[in-house]
Design an enzyme around this catalytic site. Structure first.
Site, PDB file in Angstrom:
ATOM      1  N   TYR A 114      11.713  67.031  64.705  1.00 22.96           N
ATOM      2  CA  TYR A 114      12.112  65.612  63.898  1.00 22.96           C
ATOM      3  C   TYR A 114      13.640  65.669  63.764  1.00 22.96           C
ATOM      4  O   TYR A 114      14.255  66.490  63.748  1.00 22.96           O
ATOM      5  CB  TYR A 114      11.805  65.670  62.322  1.00 22.96           C
ATOM      6  N   CYS A 136      -0.806  56.710  57.752  1.00 21.85           N
ATOM      7  CA  CYS A 136      -1.855  56.102  57.208  1.00 21.85           C
ATOM      8  C   CYS A 136      -1.457  54.512  57.095  1.00 21.85           C
ATOM      9  O   CYS A 136      -2.576  53.988  56.805  1.00 21.85           O
ATOM     10  CB  CYS A 136      -1.822  56.806  55.843  1.00 21.85           C
ATOM     11  N   LEU A 137      -0.317  54.169  57.049  1.00 20.22           N
ATOM     12  CA  LEU A 137      -0.221  52.756  56.952  1.00 20.22           C
ATOM     13  C   LEU A 137      -0.114  52.005  58.153  1.00 20.22           C
ATOM     14  O   LEU A 137       0.170  50.842  58.408  1.00 20.22           O
ATOM     15  CB  LEU A 137       1.292  52.282  56.281  1.00 20.22           C
ATOM     16  N   GLY A 138      -0.230  52.815  59.275  1.00 20.23           N
ATOM     17  CA  GLY A 138      -0.336  52.215  60.575  1.00 20.23           C
ATOM     18  C   GLY A 138       0.888  51.847  61.278  1.00 20.23           C
ATOM     19  O   GLY A 138       0.999  50.935  62.133  1.00 20.23           O
ATOM     20  N   GLY A 191       4.856  50.432  60.778  1.00 15.57           N
ATOM     21  CA  GLY A 191       5.220  49.095  59.756  1.00 15.57           C
ATOM     22  C   GLY A 191       4.236  47.772  60.236  1.00 15.57           C
ATOM     23  O   GLY A 191       4.437  46.876  59.495  1.00 15.57           O
TER      24      GLY A 191
END
Lengths: 298, 298, 298
Positions: free
Chosen positions: A54, A212-214, A216
């Site tokens: 990262y 999890c939010l796919g 933005g």
């Protein structure tokens, strides 16, 4: 928030995990990071997710600067990190090609580097970051065993693995892999249908869920209009935000995924974490799936 | 017709099963249905296939009217039914979305409803109708165990499940799942190649096969011209109809699928059931596969 | 060249295998074939790969003519052959359709035919040539057991099988399948990612690899320009040919595939066999994968 039993009597996680994938983009100094971690702790978020790769191999070092400021912090958090990906960047001047390395000595050295960067004496969990076609399961098992015996890493897992590759690596270990960190969201439902989450449920291994939010896209891309509208309508019924509904979609799965929150904004983190209290009805859950895929289940 | 051993010394089926999926379209009164069942018994067809959801939740009730007329009938037949699918229809006024429900209490209530509708005190086999991404295997196992203990359902199985999902559910049960009801036909050969039928053969679990004729399309659609001509040519060699050749294609599989006949016309049922006596040669079988797919095996 | 342990203390192969798929195209007389085999032996290549179906059912007979010339040769080589494919050709006048046959008696007869054709009293390994949707695992197991008991075949394996089908057949045997012969090359990497090679690594079963050079296409087709250029650049670093780099790509896999060399030109065989000494770096291996697929790993 009720903690999640990852290894009975040995390891528990907070029900959501704070991810530091994008820490380098948050423009935080060590003091800011420390404050962010402490604000998370107040919310009950004790588990932190990292990877050597990262921030082009700089994220762990940044986080470590915050760790240095608060010697008592280590006992209050769990640290998950990952190794095995290499790509051309300033910190890796010898690398010309995106590739993986899961040789025994490489894994041990990578874990030791993570310890130094993070200013800690142990990792709670170390994950193999990507399924590697060159992975020699015996070599990985030997690296894991040595890191465990030396106390440098307490538990081990994988990320983005298929069931077959998980089973292969598990077959060489005399302790259980504790997680498989997978991309799971309303717009990435592949693992719900290809047997991967079935396998983890069978083994009672709790996945961690990333993105999890796919990404933005769900929030503004035209192609996700139907999903967005559906999630917003459901949100109104729960007095919940779009973020929360999308998190609740993942949290509803019977394999009990533990979502990783990617935001560095504590208010957004608070909001997303609150999704653990939202119980979608089956009709709501399936209407999200239908909106995301464009067709009903058969 | 020789019966098929489904669970040794506990459960056998007739070699073909009478399906009641389209019972509502047959324009039959209770007396007609009873006569149809009895004509089937004369052919040796004792096993009947139902689902709560058939006929928009009315099929079982219709069949139950026939059962009521003949109290002795129950001992002469096997009843297979299914639960778990919900969709918007008159009988389900609260349902807005096609979805699945395999919660413990839902399964128990659904089975009990099937018993009432069918006018029977037990089901021989209850199947989970569709693989449900929200299926909690422990919850299903608990529902199955309670239904078994109460004598309301003798045996359990699944329908349209992958091998991974079958293995997951089996892992939670201390009795064997007895079948996986799958779509298998010359134009739906996916399970022959993706490991699903291999897995069932390995476990000695006999699949039930639905839509063995591939829907009506094979009989007239232009796209199936090659298959139709091939099947007709083979039919001439066996003095057999197109239906029979297509049924024989499924019956030839080494996992021993038990075909479900969908017709409500007793003459067609008789014809299709007679397919159990047709043994396709390997050359005939592979020429059907080739005609259906448009290419030879490698 | 160090030999490969296929079954501990029972069976070892040379690290590359000489394939005779195209023997009929090599324009060799028995004497030429014998000389070619002996030149292979000088290189350390002892294992030979055949199939009843090669050369339209004539390859084994050709090879057998060479065997007849040198009675002492049998003890110096391993013979792998395969059965189960049938297709229309002069030697099979009754066959109209490409199909498979893995019935018990067919397998036994096919193995006995191979023994006669090859002028040998035993096969080291017999493989089921293709995954057959009509394969009755019990029937195959019985054929294998009889052939083993009679001493006609020492070991058994499969070819082009999925993990599920391998597991099915293994479940019926009380001795281990020793290999799965698979197409593996830089341009055929499917098995590296679908769990098949993971499964074999888990079971410690060594695959044999066919078409490691990806057919002739890699050498001249425009679509493989990027792979060719990448392999040539890596070849320069190792002072190695394009063939050798492509072979080394397969040899690098942790499931330890044993490549089959398809050439009948002893110089090319020598060159390809020398690839066992080339150790590609991880960066080299992943740059080949990237060039072959057109995208980096994630």
């Amino acid at each position: 928030m009720q903690r999640v039993n990852v290894v009975p009597e040995q390891l528990s996680f907070s029900p959501v995990v704070q991810g530091y994938w994008r820490l380098n983009d948050w423009n935080m100094q060590a003091q800011d990071i420390l404050r962010f971690v402490e604000q998370g702790l107040e919310l009950g978020i004790t588990t932190t997710d990292h990877a050597d790769v990262y921030g082009a191999f700089t994220e762990e070092g940044l986080f470590g600067q915050a760790m240095k400021l608060a010697p008592g912090l280590r006992d209050k958090i769990e640290i998950v990190s990952k190794c095995g990906i290499l790509f051309p960047c300033e910190m890796q001047p010898d690398v010309q090609v995106v590739h993986y390395n899961n040789d025994r000595d490489y894994i041990i050295a990578a874990a030791e580097r993570s310890l130094r960067e993070l200013h800690t004496e142990y990792l709670d969990v170390l994950l193999i970051h990507r399924p590697d076609p060159l992975m020699d399961a015996d070599a990985v098992a030997e690296a894991f065993s040595r890191l465990k015996q030396s106390g440098k890493v307490k538990h081990f897992g994988v990320s983005n693995f298929s069931a077959a590759k998980f089973a292969l690596l598990q077959s060489r270990l005399d302790f259980p892999l504790v997680t498989n960190q997978l991309e799971i969201s309303a717009i990435h439902t592949e693992y719900l249908f290809d047997g991967n989450l079935d396998y983890l449920q069978q083994q009672s291994v709790k996945p961690m869920a990333w993105s999890c939010l796919g990404g933005g896209g769900v929030f503004h891309d035209f192609q996700y209009k139907a999903l967005r509208e559906c999630a917003e309508a459901i949100g109104e019924q729960h007095n919940a935000s779009l973020d929360q509904v999308l998190m609740a979609f993942v949290l509803a799965l019977p394999s009990c995924p533990i979502p990783i929150i990617g935001s560095g904004n504590i208010e957004r983190v608070r909001q997303q974490a609150a999704a653990v209290d939202i119980k979608l009805s089956r009709q709501q859950w399936f209407s999200l799936l239908e909106a995301a895929r464009g067709y009903t289940v058969p």
